[in-house]
Design a protein around this motif. Structure first.
Motif, PDB file in Angstrom:
ATOM      1  N   ARG A  55       0.820  -1.217   0.000  1.00 14.56           N
ATOM      2  CA  ARG A  55       0.000   0.000   0.000  1.00 14.56           C
ATOM      3  C   ARG A  55       0.852   1.265   0.000  1.00 14.56           C
ATOM      4  O   ARG A  55       0.373   2.343  -0.357  1.00 14.56           O
ATOM      5  N   HIS A  56       2.099   1.142   0.347  1.00 13.84           N
ATOM      6  CA  HIS A  56       3.008   2.284   0.266  1.00 13.84           C
ATOM      7  C   HIS A  56       3.170   2.735  -1.190  1.00 13.84           C
ATOM      8  O   HIS A  56       3.336   3.923  -1.465  1.00 13.84           O
ATOM      9  N   PHE A  57       3.087   1.770  -2.116  1.00 12.01           N
ATOM     10  CA  PHE A  57       3.256   2.088  -3.537  1.00 12.01           C
ATOM     11  C   PHE A  57       1.951   2.070  -4.322  1.00 12.01           C
ATOM     12  O   PHE A  57       1.931   2.488  -5.485  1.00 12.01           O
ATOM     13  N   THR A  58       0.868   1.584  -3.728  1.00  9.57           N
ATOM     14  CA  THR A  58      -0.429   1.552  -4.400  1.00  9.57           C
ATOM     15  C   THR A  58      -1.430   2.325  -3.546  1.00  9.57           C
ATOM     16  O   THR A  58      -1.693   1.923  -2.403  1.00  9.57           O
ATOM     17  N   PRO A  59      -2.002   3.414  -4.052  1.00 12.15           N
ATOM     18  CA  PRO A  59      -2.929   4.232  -3.263  1.00 12.15           C
ATOM     19  C   PRO A  59      -4.102   3.425  -2.716  1.00 12.15           C
ATOM     20  O   PRO A  59      -4.553   2.457  -3.331  1.00 12.15           O
ATOM     21  N   MET A  60      -4.589   3.835  -1.555  1.00 17.48           N
ATOM     22  CA  MET A  60      -5.670   3.127  -0.878  1.00 17.48           C
ATOM     23  C   MET A  60      -6.933   3.021  -1.735  1.00 17.48           C
ATOM     24  O   MET A  60      -7.698   2.070  -1.594  1.00 17.48           O
ATOM     25  N   GLU A  61      -7.161   3.970  -2.610  1.00 20.44           N
ATOM     26  CA  GLU A  61      -8.402   3.958  -3.409  1.00 20.44           C
ATOM     27  C   GLU A  61      -8.317   3.025  -4.615  1.00 20.44           C
ATOM     28  O   GLU A  61      -9.315   2.817  -5.314  1.00 20.44           O
ATOM     29  N   GLU A  62      -7.149   2.440  -4.865  1.00 21.50           N
ATOM     30  CA  GLU A  62      -6.997   1.507  -5.977  1.00 21.50           C
ATOM     31  C   GLU A  62      -7.175   0.070  -5.514  1.00 21.50           C
ATOM     32  O   GLU A  62      -6.704  -0.318  -4.447  1.00 21.50           O
ATOM     33  N   LYS A  63      -7.857  -0.734  -6.327  1.00 23.13           N
ATOM     34  CA  LYS A  63      -8.022  -2.151  -6.025  1.00 23.13           C
ATOM     35  C   LYS A  63      -6.662  -2.849  -6.089  1.00 23.13           C
ATOM     36  O   LYS A  63      -5.841  -2.550  -6.962  1.00 23.13           O
ATOM     37  N   LEU A  64      -6.449  -3.784  -5.166  1.00 24.96           N
ATOM     38  CA  LEU A  64      -5.175  -4.492  -5.097  1.00 24.96           C
ATOM     39  C   LEU A  64      -5.438  -5.903  -4.594  1.00 24.96           C
ATOM     40  O   LEU A  64      -5.862  -6.091  -3.454  1.00 24.96           O
ATOM     41  N   TYR A  65      -5.207  -6.902  -5.452  1.00 24.80           N
ATOM     42  CA  TYR A  65      -5.488  -8.296  -5.115  1.00 24.80           C
ATOM     43  C   TYR A  65      -4.246  -9.167  -5.310  1.00 24.80           C
ATOM     44  O   TYR A  65      -3.390  -8.868  -6.144  1.00 24.80           O
ATOM     45  N   THR A  66      -4.208 -10.282  -4.563  1.00 29.37           N
ATOM     46  CA  THR A  66      -3.159 -11.287  -4.776  1.00 29.37           C
ATOM     47  C   THR A  66      -3.743 -12.689  -4.941  1.00 29.37           C
ATOM     48  O   THR A  66      -3.005 -13.626  -5.240  1.00 29.37           O
ATOM     49  N   TRP A  67      -5.046 -12.833  -4.724  1.00 24.66           N
ATOM     50  CA  TRP A  67      -5.701 -14.150  -4.752  1.00 24.66           C
ATOM     51  C   TRP A  67      -6.998 -14.059  -5.539  1.00 24.66           C
ATOM     52  O   TRP A  67      -7.762 -13.099  -5.377  1.00 24.66           O
ATOM     53  N   TRP A  68      -7.204 -15.078  -6.396  1.00 23.62           N
ATOM     54  CA  TRP A  68      -8.446 -15.205  -7.168  1.00 23.62           C
ATOM     55  C   TRP A  68      -8.882 -16.671  -7.092  1.00 23.62           C
ATOM     56  O   TRP A  68      -8.095 -17.583  -7.386  1.00 23.62           O
ATOM     57  N   SER A  69     -10.128 -16.910  -6.744  1.00 26.57           N
ATOM     58  CA  SER A  69     -10.625 -18.263  -6.536  1.00 26.57           C
ATOM     59  C   SER A  69     -10.534 -19.120  -7.795  1.00 26.57           C
ATOM     60  O   SER A  69     -10.702 -18.627  -8.918  1.00 26.57           O
TER      61      SER A  69
END
Length: 269
Positions: A200-214
């Motif tokens: 989150r230091h490099f990706t703003p809080m208002e942007e979606k950020l995922y690492t897992w997809w079912s």
């Protein structure tokens, strides 16, 4: 001369089953250190030969048959290996090592936090209680002397803490990994140790950020119903050395993939 260190964390969902894509990542990205979670094999069956052939001679393995398991493999020597047990369960969910960096060392923690089952109520679901107790032990330990030195904490922490760490904040508020009790405890763990959330230091809080997809989605990328379950935290003495932290999303689409994508962090001093 500047020292540049690349660390990757990846829930691999069975290291032996997915060794071809692990080798692909090592060949293409050539990180200095790879931290794996959910390796699902006892130490004796860990594919050490394949890692050595790829140039990763140094390993700290904490595994068990069929479940859990963490491993840290490195091109740099590893020192002071520690395998901590949580909740007196005997599960292989943590390994820590020292990694040479910038003429000194950094402490690298590799975690696989319990998923917590399906029902977010410890009275009816012991797995959820185990998850909360596990994080409480993390909170008690990961501060003071552990965070007053250069340190990095990575792994599948199984909590998506912020609104845009999930595809739908409203629909997932009562779903394990994004419930209020989990996210509040998660933040207490991070804040008590003064850890920097590198992603989150490099990706703003208002942007979606995922690492897992079912695996359940027919087209995971198109549906894009993801969660950020994998994290990289950095102690304050090392915070100034973080140059980037990003998700290697394309790896979720590789052949026979894990349901998690790798996360890559770069440090330089």
């Amino acid at each position: 001369m500047a020292d540049r260190l690349t660390i990757v964390t990846w829930n691999i969902n069975s290291v032996r089953l997915r060794m071809p894509i692990v080798e692909k990542l090592l060949a293409e990205l050539q990180p200095d250190v790879l931290c794996l979670q959910e390796t699902k094999c006892p130490d004796a069956n860990f594919p050490e030969k394949a890692f050595r052939a790829a140039g990763y001679e140094h390993m700290a393995i904490h595994g068990q048959k069929g479940y859990h398991g963490v491993a840290t493999v490195s091109r740099r020597p590893l020192g002071e290996i520690e395998k901590r047990e949580f909740c007196a369960m005997g599960d292989a969910r943590h390994v820590a090592v020292n990694v040479p960096f910038n003429g000194a060392v950094l402490r690298l923690h590799n975690f696989y936090v319990p998923a917590g089952g399906d029902e977010p109520d410890r009275e009816v679901n012991p797995k959820f209680g185990h998850k909360l107790d596990f994080m409480s032990e993390m909170q008690d330990w990961l501060n003071g002397s552990e965070t007053s030195r250069p340190a990095v904490l990575v792994g599948d922490l199984n909590v998506a803490p912020y609104e845009h760490d999930v595809w739908s904040h409203k629909q997932l508020l009562k779903v394990v990994s994004h419930t209020q009790v989990e996210t509040e405890l998660f933040e207490k763990v991070r804040e008590r140790g003064g850890w920097l959330d590198a992603m989150r230091h490099f990706t703003p809080m208002e942007e979606k950020l995922y690492t897992w997809w079912s695996y359940r989605a027919k087209d995971w990328s198109k549906a894009d119903k993801g969660r950020r379950l994998d994290h990289i935290w950095v102690s304050q003495p090392l915070a100034g050395a973080v140059r980037s932290a990003q998700v290697l999303r394309e790896a979720r689409g590789w052949e026979k993939p894990s349901d998690h994508a790798p996360v890559v962090a770069v440090f330089e001093c």
